[in-house]
Design an enzyme around this catalytic site. Sequence first.
Site, mmCIF file in Angstrom:
data_model
loop_
_atom_site.group_PDB
_atom_site.id
_atom_site.type_symbol
_atom_site.label_atom_id
_atom_site.label_comp_id
_atom_site.label_asym_id
_atom_site.label_seq_id
_atom_site.Cartn_x
_atom_site.Cartn_y
_atom_site.Cartn_z
ATOM 1 N N LYS A 128 -0.894 -24.595 -45.882
ATOM 2 C CA LYS A 128 -0.888 -26.024 -46.618
ATOM 3 C C LYS A 128 -0.130 -27.311 -45.871
ATOM 4 O O LYS A 128 -1.377 -28.288 -46.096
ATOM 5 C CB LYS A 128 -0.677 -25.625 -48.270
ATOM 6 N N ASP A 182 -3.851 -29.746 -58.690
ATOM 7 C CA ASP A 182 -4.635 -28.327 -57.716
ATOM 8 C C ASP A 182 -5.605 -28.589 -59.264
ATOM 9 O O ASP A 182 -5.899 -27.603 -59.133
ATOM 10 C CB ASP A 182 -2.985 -27.057 -58.605
ATOM 11 N N GLN A 223 3.937 -24.916 -55.745
ATOM 12 C CA GLN A 223 2.999 -22.922 -55.631
ATOM 13 C C GLN A 223 3.517 -21.406 -56.847
ATOM 14 O O GLN A 223 4.708 -21.703 -57.038
ATOM 15 C CB GLN A 223 4.290 -22.590 -54.343
#
Length: 297
Positions: A53, A120, A97
């Site tokens: 990422k 997200d 994460q």
Amino acid sequence: MTAKIIDGKQIAADMRAELKQEVAGLKKQGIVPGLGVILVGDDPASQSYVTAKERDCEEIGIYSDDNRLPDSISRKELMALVEKMNDDPKINGILVQLPLPRGFDESEVLFAINPAKDVDGFHPVNVGRMVIGEKAFLPCTPHGVVKLLIRSGVTIEGANVVVVGRSNLVGKPLANMLVQKKPNANATVTICHTRTKDLAAHTKRADIIVAAAGRPNTVTAEMVKEGAVVIDVGVNRLEDATKKKGYRLVGDVDFEAVKEKASLITPVPGGVGPMTRTMLLYNTIESAKIAAGLEIE
Ligand code: NAP
């Protein structure tokens, strides 16, 4: 019929090239999108996801603030870091994460993220906004599926869509996005799960099948209507002694057989996966534009 393979890698690369151009344009206006990344612990899979990422951010010109923390960090320290990022004007998106190491309450951490930086799309404020059709950060995997369909020329409006899987991460948000009274939605959606009585009866009627069950061969050729579009979200490891790593990745769809019946199909790997990463960049840029008072899509 032999299906055309949807090349998710290429579509994601095309999108990233567009995003890179967009970021270059924003930079001329003094706007640099920023992503704050938090990784707790030393899970190798999570480390490689985060590295990928961050590489994506670098490729397209997004500033990334990398925070790799030992799992000995306290709840208080972790929450303080989230708060710091919430207040940092250089950060437009915050990525925590998952999974967090045992002992941390994931919901508590995710819900502490400012919804305006929740790239997200997991915060209840964004989930709620999505459900009622308001502008929201959409979760990356289902949003990536919708973009794949659109960019592959699939008509979603009026289509019978069967989503196999009802997780909060994939199945439920995807079904919600597709059923909205909006362009590139307006589908008739059926959500299936392990208590669905006759899965095949549903999938056989589908113009579009999205498999997000996390089990190989959940969708086989007999379950697919001739000419259907088949999107495989699943990522499963199958032991394979011929491979260096000792395993290979497969999706939830019996790809070889189903591709002889479908009109379009995604492979695993190289289908939905690359889109997920790209949509995180997309959301971060959208967030930077909102913060700067610019128009968004
Ligand atoms: P999950 O939380 O385990 O949910 C799986 C869902 O599928 C559940 O709703 C389950 O039903 C349903 N299901 C399982 N087996 C089924 C069957 N035989 N028939 C009908 N429904 C069945 O998984 P997830 O997080 O949604 O992820 C799904 C898959 O997508 C996984 O393989 C995951 O690795 C992959 N994934 C890929 C990406 C990517 O970027 N490519 C991103 C996220 C996830 P119940 O609710 O009844 O248990």
